[in-house]
Design a protein around this motif. Structure first.
Motif, PDB file in Angstrom:
ATOM      1  N   VAL A   1       0.828  -1.043   0.078  1.00  0.00           N
ATOM      2  CA  VAL A   1       0.020  -0.015  -0.147  1.00  0.00           C
ATOM      3  C   VAL A   1       0.820   1.189   0.059  1.00  0.00           C
ATOM      4  O   VAL A   1       2.052   1.102   0.519  1.00  0.00           O
ATOM      5  CB  VAL A   1      -0.947  -0.108   1.111  1.00  0.00           C
ATOM      6  N   THR A   2       0.188   2.349  -0.480  1.00  0.00           N
ATOM      7  CA  THR A   2       0.991   3.528  -0.278  1.00  0.00           C
ATOM      8  C   THR A   2       0.275   4.464   0.604  1.00  0.00           C
ATOM      9  O   THR A   2      -0.894   4.857   0.588  1.00  0.00           O
ATOM     10  CB  THR A   2       0.556   4.173  -1.716  1.00  0.00           C
ATOM     11  N   PRO A   3       1.134   4.899   1.643  1.00  0.00           N
ATOM     12  CA  PRO A   3       0.215   5.415   2.752  1.00  0.00           C
ATOM     13  C   PRO A   3      -0.206   6.923   2.486  1.00  0.00           C
ATOM     14  O   PRO A   3       0.381   7.824   1.592  1.00  0.00           O
ATOM     15  CB  PRO A   3       1.445   5.820   3.874  1.00  0.00           C
ATOM     16  N   TYR A   4      -1.434   7.216   2.704  1.00  0.00           N
ATOM     17  CA  TYR A   4      -2.163   8.669   2.602  1.00  0.00           C
ATOM     18  C   TYR A   4      -2.586   8.815   4.218  1.00  0.00           C
ATOM     19  O   TYR A   4      -3.628   8.976   4.392  1.00  0.00           O
ATOM     20  CB  TYR A   4      -3.152   8.427   1.771  1.00  0.00           C
ATOM     21  N   PRO A   5      -1.554   9.574   4.767  1.00  0.00           N
ATOM     22  CA  PRO A   5      -1.857   9.892   6.060  1.00  0.00           C
ATOM     23  C   PRO A   5      -2.606  11.476   6.423  1.00  0.00           C
ATOM     24  O   PRO A   5      -2.400  12.249   5.651  1.00  0.00           O
ATOM     25  CB  PRO A   5      -0.458  10.089   6.979  1.00  0.00           C
ATOM     26  N   VAL A   6      -3.705  11.147   7.335  1.00  0.00           N
ATOM     27  CA  VAL A   6      -4.570  12.389   7.596  1.00  0.00           C
ATOM     28  C   VAL A   6      -4.792  12.238   9.074  1.00  0.00           C
ATOM     29  O   VAL A   6      -4.131  11.734   9.917  1.00  0.00           O
ATOM     30  CB  VAL A   6      -5.870  12.082   6.708  1.00  0.00           C
ATOM     31  N   ASP A   7      -5.881  13.355   9.510  1.00  0.00           N
ATOM     32  CA  ASP A   7      -5.982  13.484  10.969  1.00  0.00           C
ATOM     33  C   ASP A   7      -4.681  13.581  11.695  1.00  0.00           C
ATOM     34  O   ASP A   7      -4.743  12.766  12.695  1.00  0.00           O
ATOM     35  CB  ASP A   7      -6.660  12.058  11.085  1.00  0.00           C
ATOM     36  N   PHE A   8      -4.172  14.548  11.370  1.00  0.00           N
ATOM     37  CA  PHE A   8      -2.837  15.026  12.373  1.00  0.00           C
ATOM     38  C   PHE A   8      -3.324  15.604  13.563  1.00  0.00           C
ATOM     39  O   PHE A   8      -4.068  16.505  13.653  1.00  0.00           O
ATOM     40  CB  PHE A   8      -1.837  15.846  11.549  1.00  0.00           C
TER      41      PHE A   8
END
Length: 275
Positions: free
Chosen positions: A210-217
């Motif tokens: 998978v390619t990480p797509y971080p959100v909700d910092f």
């Protein structure tokens, strides 16, 4: 069994619950004449600790390494075959009761997935999130989010609903079973930045790249990370999140659910870090 043990153990060891329990223990001890001084000292010490941990940026320091483990996603022009949205952004029981989507503080997971769905109109959207509580089955989150996506015009044929998972480990296992990713496909993984290391570790373990797509910092950039919290409850809430995630990383590694203690970007043969 792992699910139930982890939920029960965490209830008692959550920092905010533990601090309150220790304060109450001190008050109980103070009722006994021989233990009065010890009880008062214990209550006072942990009351001060609660205030300090709630106001000082301790939680930010705990969360920061988790949130900075993976860089924010940058569109490099490559095609995207699928988008995986991990549950945790919607209050499923409240949504069912109200007949409307009730999001929580992780709502960016749903918002960013909506944006990605429009940016990559040919990508499949896999929503992973079942129900389940310690004392029974709860409402599953994935079908509720799926209905919301359909209501805003996303083609139902693109949506895959995985509604069995109760943990991050199960997210990985059941998502792979449902998606059946082909060799070379690119799937984006959308979850909170502080949750991304453990999530990536799980998907690595099950063989789903998978390619990480971080959100909700939950931490600010630069010097903001050193700032105090305005409310004790805010600092304690973030402390609970950070402590739980570090505990989860350790537990998952020790139980073989991940192969790395602190999963991060993979380094390719040419020395470059992959997303």
């Amino acid at each position: 069994m792992f699910y139930y043990v982890s939920k029960i153990a965490w209830f008692f060891t959550t920092p905010s619950n533990l601090l309150l329990s220790l304060i109450l223990l001190g008050l109980v001890l103070s009722l006994f004449k021989r233990l009065r001084r010890l009880g008062i000292a214990l209550s006072l010490a942990f009351t001060l600790a609660t205030i300090a941990l709630g106001l000082l940026p301790v939680a930010s320091y705990i969360l920061l390494p988790l949130e900075e483990r993976f860089a924010p996603f940058r569109d490099d022009g490559r095609s995207v075959d699928g988008i995986i949205l991990l549950g945790g952004a919607v209050e499923a029981a409240d949504s069912k009761a109200r007949g409307s989507l009730v999001a929580n503080e992780s709502a960016e997971r749903v918002l960013d997935t909506t944006q990605l769905a429009h940016r990559y109109p040919n990508a499949r959207i896999l929503i992973s999130g079942g129900g389940g509580t310690v004392f029974g089955d709860g409402a599953a989150e994935a079908p509720i989010i799926a209905d919301y996506f359909k209501s805003i015009g996303i083609d139902p044929a693109r949506i895959l609903v995985e509604d069995r998972s109760r943990t991050t480990a199960e997210n990985g296992v059941y998502s792979k079973e449902l998606a059946r990713p082909a060799e070379g496909e690119r799937w984006l993984l959308v979850t909170s930045a502080w949750h991304m290391p453990r999530a990536v570790g799980v998907f690595e373990k099950v063989g789903f790249p998978v390619t990480p797509y971080p959100v909700d910092f939950r931490t600010g950039g630069g010097s903001r990370v050193h700032g105090p919290f305005a409310f004790i409850s805010e600092g304690l809430r973030r402390l609970d999140i950070g402590a739980k995630e570090w505990a989860g990383l350790i537990a998952y590694y020790a139980s073989g659910r991940t192969t790395r203690l602190f999963p991060g970007p993979q380094v390719s043969a040419d020395g470059s870090a992959s997303r």
